[in-house]
Design an enzyme around this catalytic site. Structure first.
Site, PDB file in Angstrom:
ATOM      1  N   SER A  88       0.874  -1.183   0.000  1.00 58.96           N
ATOM      2  CA  SER A  88       0.000   0.000   0.000  1.00 58.96           C
ATOM      3  C   SER A  88       0.905   1.225   0.000  1.00 58.96           C
ATOM      4  CB  SER A  88      -0.832  -0.025   1.287  1.00 58.96           C
ATOM      5  OG  SER A  88      -1.445   1.223   1.533  1.00 58.96           O
ATOM      6  N   TYR A 148      -2.092  -1.555  10.702  1.00 52.64           N
ATOM      7  CA  TYR A 148      -2.036  -1.643   9.233  1.00 52.64           C
ATOM      8  C   TYR A 148      -0.701  -1.133   8.705  1.00 52.64           C
ATOM      9  CZ  TYR A 148      -3.852  -1.134   4.414  1.00 52.64           C
ATOM     10  OH  TYR A 148      -4.067  -1.226   3.065  1.00 52.64           O
TER      11      TYR A 148
END
Ligand SMILES: NC(=O)c1ccc[n+]([C@@H]2O[C@H](COP(=O)([O-])OP(=O)(O)OC[C@H]3O[C@@H](n4cnc5c(N)ncnc54)[C@H](O)[C@@H]3O)[C@@H](O)[C@H]2O)c1
Length: 242
Positions: free
Chosen positions: A124, A137
């Site tokens: 990401s 995350y």
């Protein structure tokens, strides 16, 4: 077709980016093990496998005859660190970092025996940049970046590449589900989250479509992929240009 006779395994294949990856791999000729918490609808070239990636014994029992591994499954939780549930932190790290390690460890012997393998880690922009309220995350994605690079160095003599793809916000349930939490954590109305939070760091003011991520990632198992390894391919609308 580039992948005919080859097998791929995609985690989190029931939804969003994983579903797009599975269909793209099948279209490129692979037999795809489509792993998720629920059975992915069977389709041409797609074999559903139900597995909860928090159960590492179950992860170790997934198929090992994999030529293209896509570590994709993930979940998000938005909360300040002082309120962040430690059990949830542990679960997110297990799904997004430890399960990928177990899978890489499981499939490398087959890839080494074939002298060919492709590991694609769906990281990401948050593998390269941090945002507040996403400790698990961001930690998991930064860890995945490290795992990917080590896999690249160990795999290189065996014809195995390992890379990350790094999208900014993609229009998937993972993003839709975090809108209420983002609004609460940032103290803004829900209808302002996309514009004020998600599109603020990007220069290209739009959400990405999952199929664009699969198309972009397909270079990593395509004909020009042999020397692409240990990198993070950004598709981040200019986020990391800052
Ligand atoms: N959507 C985005 O904006 C975005 C941006 C960059 C990176 N990513 C990454 O892309 C990947 C896919 O995300 P998405 O947006 O498509 O999300 P999604 O919610 O649409 O899909 C995630 C899938 O993972 C599965 N999954 C979750 N926990 C699991 C578990 N314990 N065992 C097995 N499967 C499990 C879910 O069931 C779901 O099908 C994630 O790693 C995410 O971090 C997403």
């Amino acid at each position: 077709m580039t992948l005919s006779g080859k097998k791929a395994l995609v985690t989190g294949a029931a939804s969003g980016i994983g579903a797009a990856m599975a269909h793209r791999l099948a279209a490129d000729g692979a037999h795809v093990y489509a792993v998720d918490l629920v059975a992915v609808p069977a389709a041409e070239g797609i074999e559903p496998l139900v597995c909860d990636l928090t159960d590492l014994d179950a992860v170790d029992a997934l198929p090992a005859d994999v030529d293209v591994l896509v570590n994709n499954a993930g979940r998000q939780h938005v909360s300040p660190i002082e309120d962040f549930d430690p059990a949830l932190f542990h679960a997110i790290l297990t799904i997004m970092l430890e399960a990928p390690f177990r899978l890489v460890r499981r499939v490398l012997p087959h890839m080494y025996a074939q002298g060919w393998g492709r590991v694609v880690n769906v990281s990401s922009a948050h593998g390269l940049r941090a945002s507040p309220f996403k400790s698990a995350y961001v930690a998991a994605k930064h860890g995945l970046e490290g795992l990917s690079k080590v896999t690249a160095l160990e795999g290189a003599p065996h014809g195995v590449t390992s890379n990350c793809v790094n999208p900014a916000y993609v229009r998937t349930p993972l993003v839709e589900k975090q809108i209420a939490d983002q609004a609460r954590a940032h103290g803004i109305p829900e209808d302002q989250v996309v514009e004020q939070i998600m599109l603020t760091p990007v220069a290209v003011k739009r959400l990405i479509d999952p199929a664009e991520v699969a198309e972009f990632a397909s270079v990593l198992w395509g004909p020009a992929s042999a020397s692409i390894t240990g990198v993070s391919l950004v598709q981040d609308g200019g986020w990391t240009a800052h």
